[in-house]
Design an enzyme around this catalytic site. Sequence first.
Site, PDB file in Angstrom:
ATOM      1  N   ASP A  33       0.853  -1.195   0.000  1.00  0.00           N
ATOM      2  CA  ASP A  33       0.000   0.000   0.000  1.00  0.00           C
ATOM      3  C   ASP A  33       0.887   1.242   0.000  1.00  0.00           C
ATOM      4  OD1 ASP A  33      -2.039   1.821   0.363  1.00  0.00           O
ATOM      5  OD2 ASP A  33      -2.312   1.354   2.498  1.00  0.00           O
ATOM      6  N   ASP A  37      -4.263   3.851   2.692  1.00  0.00           N
ATOM      7  CA  ASP A  37      -5.703   3.620   2.836  1.00  0.00           C
ATOM      8  C   ASP A  37      -6.016   2.176   3.232  1.00  0.00           C
ATOM      9  OD1 ASP A  37      -5.213   2.247   0.527  1.00  0.00           O
ATOM     10  OD2 ASP A  37      -6.693   3.287  -0.710  1.00  0.00           O
ATOM     11  N   ASP A 214      -9.866 -14.877 -16.952  1.00  0.00           N
ATOM     12  CA  ASP A 214     -10.726 -15.383 -15.882  1.00  0.00           C
ATOM     13  C   ASP A 214     -11.829 -16.284 -16.449  1.00  0.00           C
ATOM     14  OD1 ASP A 214     -11.426 -14.946 -12.982  1.00  0.00           O
ATOM     15  OD2 ASP A 214     -13.304 -14.271 -13.886  1.00  0.00           O
ATOM     16  N   GLU A 269      -7.837 -19.428 -17.143  1.00  0.00           N
ATOM     17  CA  GLU A 269      -8.390 -20.186 -16.019  1.00  0.00           C
ATOM     18  C   GLU A 269      -9.493 -21.068 -16.580  1.00  0.00           C
ATOM     19  OE1 GLU A 269     -10.554 -19.549 -11.691  1.00  0.00           O
ATOM     20  OE2 GLU A 269     -11.125 -18.339 -13.401  1.00  0.00           O
TER      21      GLU A 269
HETATM   22  C1  NOJ Z   1     -12.132 -16.690 -10.833  1.00  0.00           C
HETATM   23  C2  NOJ Z   1     -11.356 -15.711 -10.016  1.00  0.00           C
HETATM   24  O1  NOJ Z   1     -10.086 -16.229  -9.757  1.00  0.00           O
HETATM   25  C3  NOJ Z   1     -12.154 -15.465  -8.770  1.00  0.00           C
HETATM   26  O2  NOJ Z   1     -11.446 -14.716  -7.824  1.00  0.00           O
HETATM   27  C4  NOJ Z   1     -13.435 -14.782  -9.151  1.00  0.00           C
HETATM   28  O3  NOJ Z   1     -14.246 -14.642  -8.009  1.00  0.00           O
HETATM   29  C5  NOJ Z   1     -14.198 -15.571 -10.199  1.00  0.00           C
HETATM   30  N1  NOJ Z   1     -13.374 -16.083 -11.246  1.00  0.00           N
HETATM   31  C6  NOJ Z   1     -15.245 -14.709 -10.854  1.00  0.00           C
HETATM   32  O4  NOJ Z   1     -14.624 -13.735 -11.637  1.00  0.00           O
END
Ligand code: NOJ
Length: 543
Positions: A33, A37, A214, A269
């Site tokens: 940080d 904050d 993601d 992912e």
């Molecule tokens: C996978 C991400 O790693 C996670 O943190 C997130 O909550 C979900 N996808 C939704 O975006």
Amino acid sequence: MTVDRGLAPGEEAPVPWWQEAVFYQVYPRSFADSDGDGVGDLAGIRSRLADLAWLGVDALWISPFFRSPMADYGYDVSDYCDVDPLFGNLAEFDALVADAHALGMRVVIDWVPNHTSDQHPWFVDARSSRHSAHRSWYVWRDPRPDGSPPNNWVSAFDLSAPAWTFDEATGQWYLHMFEPAQPDLDWDEPAVVDAMHETLRFWLDRGVDGFRADVVHGIGKDPALPDDPPDTAGVPHCALNDVPVTHERLGAIRTLLDAYPGERMMVGEVFLMSTETVATYYGHDDELHLAFNFPPLFAPWLADRWRDCIRTTLDALGPRGAWPTWVLSNHDNPRHRTRYDLAAARAGEDPATTVRRSERRARAAAVLLLTLRGTPFVYQGDELGLTDADVPADRVVDPGGRDGCRAPIPWDGTPDHGWPTREGAGPWLPFPPDADARNRAAELEDPSSMLHHYRGTIALRRGCPPLVRGTFDLVDTSDGVLGYRRAVGSDAVEVLINFGGAPVDAGRPSAVGADLLLTSDGVEVTGSFTGVLGPDQAVVIRG
Ligand code: NOJ
């Protein structure tokens, strides 16, 4: 089982940087940080880049820092092309990339293509009327005759909740595989494809080296939206969605990335529990460059289970020429050290022993992560041997129960651990246990620390071609030991890991007397291998 890349003996192909790199995941809220904050930010990351270069990592994956109402701490994006003021601004991002590049590190950023925030102007418009310009950008359906949601899909964080929310004003349900505040985009709409490609170009033009995409297997949905099978009851739809059209969409994304100079890449992912299915998301070197593969992340710390995971992974990916990834921890799951300790306690390990074994297990796990064939991803703080924070009920903030692994990094042993906050309230989450002793400054001073162990193992890897790109063969060992040989031509090393808490003959008579290159519990390594592994010990020896 030998895996190779189809090269003639002695021949070396040029290797893309993302196959050789050690990645380091930065979760920005909890890293460092700069403005007091209590939430980490881009300038904080920038101030610590030299520390990461010292550690020896080659690339950063930075979790979302885009404009967001933070319903899912940044995975609910309301503007893909701007930095949330909480984290800084675009100029600070540019400075961060420039500094990282100057230090020889690549920068990969998160990209959230499956869903936006419900506050994104696209969705605000979409829900304003059935005839709005962006209505078709999201997945809307009429209720079933009894008024219930269009199908039985379950959302990710609340397994008792449908993946649908009814919009009273327009009388239809909208799809969200995650929170109601994260409506799924409809990639069947060509304008969505164009707009999301534009967001990639925006960051590519700014110089990022790639993306972590993601839940990228979600960008294709079966247009019939069929019910999930009854035997998957309680499994969130995001762990089941696997539709052919996604592969076409990834192909188009790959073409876009490959059109840029500098080997831009995407690691996806793919949250599907079959490694064979994950392998299909590499296409034939024309979809994802890399894909996360979750079964090893969820595997218990047992030699047999790891042998199976490794075999399954290399068998599934090898024939496609796809390059594996290895992950032990991330921002979505308890840290591996915490998981292994909990599992050991459940299995009856004496708590007094666990204190000792915990550190040793984590050190052996680091050797595993950094010596398998594939690209390793280190989650921030694992290099300090952190365990999850205990988060009291009144400080829980995450809808998915993931606060413990997101605890702030303790930088030093001062009372605020390097997080001086303006109001004195401290950071947004509690620190991990033992932060007075287990923090970066203290570990830097101690050559026997986990931090030095990670640095040493990364350095060994970097200087050892067999570990970076060599062939991989499992070798016979005694029970409870995992062993493998990595080789480039006649240059070979062997890795032996004792998953048990007692000394054991490794069952490798041919390795006795080999030069020791690294021991997971040693500071200075000299001498030769005796054939016996210490409790929870990993060694790397010359093959
Ligand atoms: C996978 C991400 O790693 C996670 O943190 C997130 O909550 C979900 N996808 C939704 O975006």
